[in-house]
Scaffold this motif. Structure first.
Motif, short mmCIF file in Angstrom:
data_model
loop_
_atom_site.label_atom_id
_atom_site.label_comp_id
_atom_site.label_asym_id
_atom_site.label_seq_id
_atom_site.Cartn_x
_atom_site.Cartn_y
_atom_site.Cartn_z
N THR A 134 0.81 -1.22 0.00
CA THR A 134 0.00 0.00 0.00
C THR A 134 0.84 1.27 0.00
O THR A 134 0.55 2.22 -0.73
N SER A 135 1.88 1.34 0.81
CA SER A 135 2.67 2.57 0.87
C SER A 135 3.94 2.37 1.67
O SER A 135 4.06 1.43 2.46
N PHE A 136 4.90 3.26 1.43
CA PHE A 136 6.06 3.39 2.30
C PHE A 136 5.84 4.61 3.18
O PHE A 136 5.49 5.68 2.69
N ILE A 137 6.05 4.46 4.46
CA ILE A 137 5.85 5.55 5.40
C ILE A 137 7.18 5.92 6.04
O ILE A 137 7.93 5.05 6.49
N GLY A 138 7.47 7.20 6.05
CA GLY A 138 8.73 7.67 6.61
C GLY A 138 8.62 7.94 8.10
O GLY A 138 7.65 8.54 8.56
N ILE A 139 9.60 7.48 8.84
CA ILE A 139 9.64 7.72 10.28
C ILE A 139 11.07 8.11 10.66
O ILE A 139 12.03 7.51 10.19
N TYR A 140 11.18 9.15 11.44
CA TYR A 140 12.48 9.56 11.97
C TYR A 140 12.75 8.79 13.25
O TYR A 140 11.98 8.87 14.20
N MET A 141 13.87 8.06 13.28
CA MET A 141 14.24 7.31 14.47
C MET A 141 15.27 8.10 15.27
O MET A 141 16.14 8.75 14.70
N PRO A 142 15.20 8.03 16.60
CA PRO A 142 16.12 8.80 17.43
C PRO A 142 17.47 8.11 17.59
O PRO A 142 17.56 6.88 17.64
N TYR A 143 18.50 8.91 17.67
CA TYR A 143 19.86 8.40 17.89
C TYR A 143 20.55 9.23 18.97
O TYR A 143 20.35 10.45 19.05
N TRP A 144 21.34 8.54 19.77
CA TRP A 144 22.30 9.23 20.63
C TRP A 144 23.58 9.42 19.83
O TRP A 144 24.02 8.51 19.13
N LEU A 145 24.17 10.59 19.94
CA LEU A 145 25.45 10.88 19.29
C LEU A 145 26.50 11.07 20.38
O LEU A 145 26.36 11.93 21.24
N TYR A 146 27.54 10.23 20.33
CA TYR A 146 28.59 10.26 21.35
C TYR A 146 29.84 10.94 20.79
O TYR A 146 30.30 10.60 19.69
N SER A 147 30.38 11.87 21.55
CA SER A 147 31.60 12.58 21.14
C SER A 147 32.58 12.60 22.30
O SER A 147 32.19 12.87 23.44
N PHE A 148 33.84 12.30 22.01
CA PHE A 148 34.89 12.38 23.01
C PHE A 148 36.23 12.46 22.31
O PHE A 148 36.34 12.22 21.10
N LYS A 149 37.26 12.80 23.06
CA LYS A 149 38.58 12.96 22.45
C LYS A 149 39.66 12.47 23.40
O LYS A 149 39.47 12.39 24.62
N PHE A 150 40.81 12.12 22.82
CA PHE A 150 42.00 11.75 23.56
C PHE A 150 43.13 12.61 23.01
O PHE A 150 43.39 12.59 21.82
N GLU A 151 43.77 13.34 23.89
CA GLU A 151 44.83 14.22 23.43
C GLU A 151 45.89 14.34 24.51
O GLU A 151 45.57 14.47 25.70
N GLY A 152 47.16 14.27 24.11
CA GLY A 152 48.25 14.40 25.06
C GLY A 152 49.52 13.78 24.53
O GLY A 152 49.63 13.44 23.34
N ASP A 153 50.51 13.61 25.40
CA ASP A 153 51.77 12.98 25.03
C ASP A 153 51.76 11.53 25.45
O ASP A 153 51.41 11.20 26.59
N LEU A 154 52.12 10.66 24.52
CA LEU A 154 52.24 9.23 24.80
C LEU A 154 53.72 8.88 24.88
O LEU A 154 54.50 9.24 23.99
N SER A 155 54.11 8.18 25.91
CA SER A 155 55.50 7.77 26.09
C SER A 155 55.53 6.28 26.41
O SER A 155 54.93 5.84 27.39
N PHE A 156 56.19 5.51 25.55
CA PHE A 156 56.21 4.06 25.69
C PHE A 156 57.63 3.52 25.51
O PHE A 156 58.46 4.11 24.83
N ASP A 157 57.85 2.37 26.12
CA ASP A 157 59.02 1.58 25.79
C ASP A 157 58.62 0.65 24.65
O ASP A 157 57.75 -0.21 24.81
N GLY A 158 59.23 0.85 23.49
CA GLY A 158 58.89 0.05 22.32
C GLY A 158 60.14 -0.27 21.52
O GLY A 158 61.26 -0.15 22.02
N PHE A 159 59.92 -0.69 20.29
CA PHE A 159 61.08 -0.99 19.45
C PHE A 159 60.80 -0.57 18.02
O PHE A 159 59.67 -0.56 17.56
N GLU A 160 61.89 -0.22 17.35
CA GLU A 160 61.84 0.11 15.93
C GLU A 160 62.41 -1.07 15.16
O GLU A 160 63.49 -1.56 15.48
N GLN A 161 61.69 -1.51 14.16
CA GLN A 161 62.09 -2.70 13.40
C GLN A 161 62.36 -2.34 11.95
O GLN A 161 61.61 -1.60 11.33
#
Length: 301
Positions: A134-161
């Motif tokens: 008979t028909s297609f009916i449009g419906i707007y569905m709700p969403y949560w939008l999550y925002s966050f960030k990571f910023e800073g200096d990272l210091s690790f013991d690692g290796f270069e290969q």
């Protein structure tokens, strides 16, 4: 059950019903044909900047609710498909921050449905008979939008290969894998903006995820005009429901980006520890995303 909202606003010139035209991207009056920008349409029942009052019509068949600006409503229930008169009450609902307007018309939905179902083996005729669809009916569905960030200096013991050819005692060059261990430090910045998760308890998460990713370039600041003539659901899932899931996905992405930087191999455990130290507080927004569903009439022969 959740709620749907058949949104009907009135024309400022003739008091006729308005609808949002997907093709023209304008709000158009059904009576006088006047056209408006969606941002110019707002609810007369505005209570505050983030809330407004709207009518609630309850379905007597499935107890689902339909929200509407109409004083009377006889509509197709978006949950059980019943076409019945509905009883009315009122409620306050929160205005979302964003909306992704519909991009595909009902005509195009029918075209795509026929294309997708064409040639499916053993598909019953009732699923492709135009009398049933008979028909297609449009419906707007709700969403949560999550925002966050990571910023800073990272210091690790690692290796270069790296690979290096070294002559053996016979003068032949032999390929060796060299690992140089040391401490690696770099400044990083990872931003995750508006990661969407379905906020409706009645909307299947699998379907919701199948509709993604959304074209974020087409997302607009919410205005009620975009909802004219469409149903809309509102959040019935708490915003904290998916926070751990979204964060876990961000961690994996964070590790993938950070575990091999400038030739250094870094420990996943170290990266996770730094992630926990440097992650910012999660911020939430709400948005409405478009979804069209097919009304199927099984009573037709």
């Amino acid at each position: 059950r959740g709620s749907g909202n058949l949104t009907m606003y009135k024309c400022a010139r003739c008091d006729g019903d308005l609808y949002y035209s997907i093709e023209e991207k304008k709000v158009i009056c059904k009576s006088c044909g006047s056209k408006f920008e969606p941002s110019r349409i707002d609810s007369k029942e505005l209570i505050s900047e983030d809330k407004y009052e709207i009518n609630v019509f309850s379905c007597t068949q499935c107890c689902g609710q339909i929200l509407s600006d109409d004083e009377q409503a006889v509509a197709v229930c978006p949950y059980c498909g019943s076409q019945i008169a509905l009883s009315k009450s009122t409620m306050e609902t929160k205005r979302p921050e964003y909306v992704l307007p519909f991009q595909i018309s009902e005509k195009e939905c029918h075209k795509q449905y026929r294309k997708q179902t064409e040639g499916i083996p053993f598909l019953p005729d009732e699923y492709i008979n135009p009398k049933n669809l008979t028909s297609f009916i449009g419906i707007y569905m709700p969403y949560w939008l999550y925002s966050f960030k990571f910023e800073g200096d990272l210091s690790f013991d690692g290796f270069e290969q790296y690979n290096k050819k070294i002559p053996d005692k016979h003068g032949n060059k032999v390929k060796y894998v060299i690992k140089d261990y040391g401490t690696f430090t770099y400044h990083h910045r990872h931003h995750y903006e508006n990661v969407p998760r379905d906020a409706s308890s009645t909307f299947d998460d699998g379907i919701s995820e199948a509709l993604q990713p959304f074209d974020k370039d087409k997302i607009k600041t919410f205005a009620p005009g975009y909802l004219c003539g469409f149903y809309a659901d509102y959040p019935t899932v708490d915003k904290s429901e998916y926070e751990d899931v979204v964060e876990a996905q961000a961690v994996e992405d964070y590790i993938a980006r950070s575990s091999y930087v400038s030739g250094f191999h870094l420990s996943d455990t170290d990266i996770r520890n730094e992630f926990e130290k440097q992650k910012d507080k999660v911020k939430y927004n709400t948005a409405l995303g478009p979804f069209s569903y097919l009304v199927y009439d099984s009573s037709q022969e």
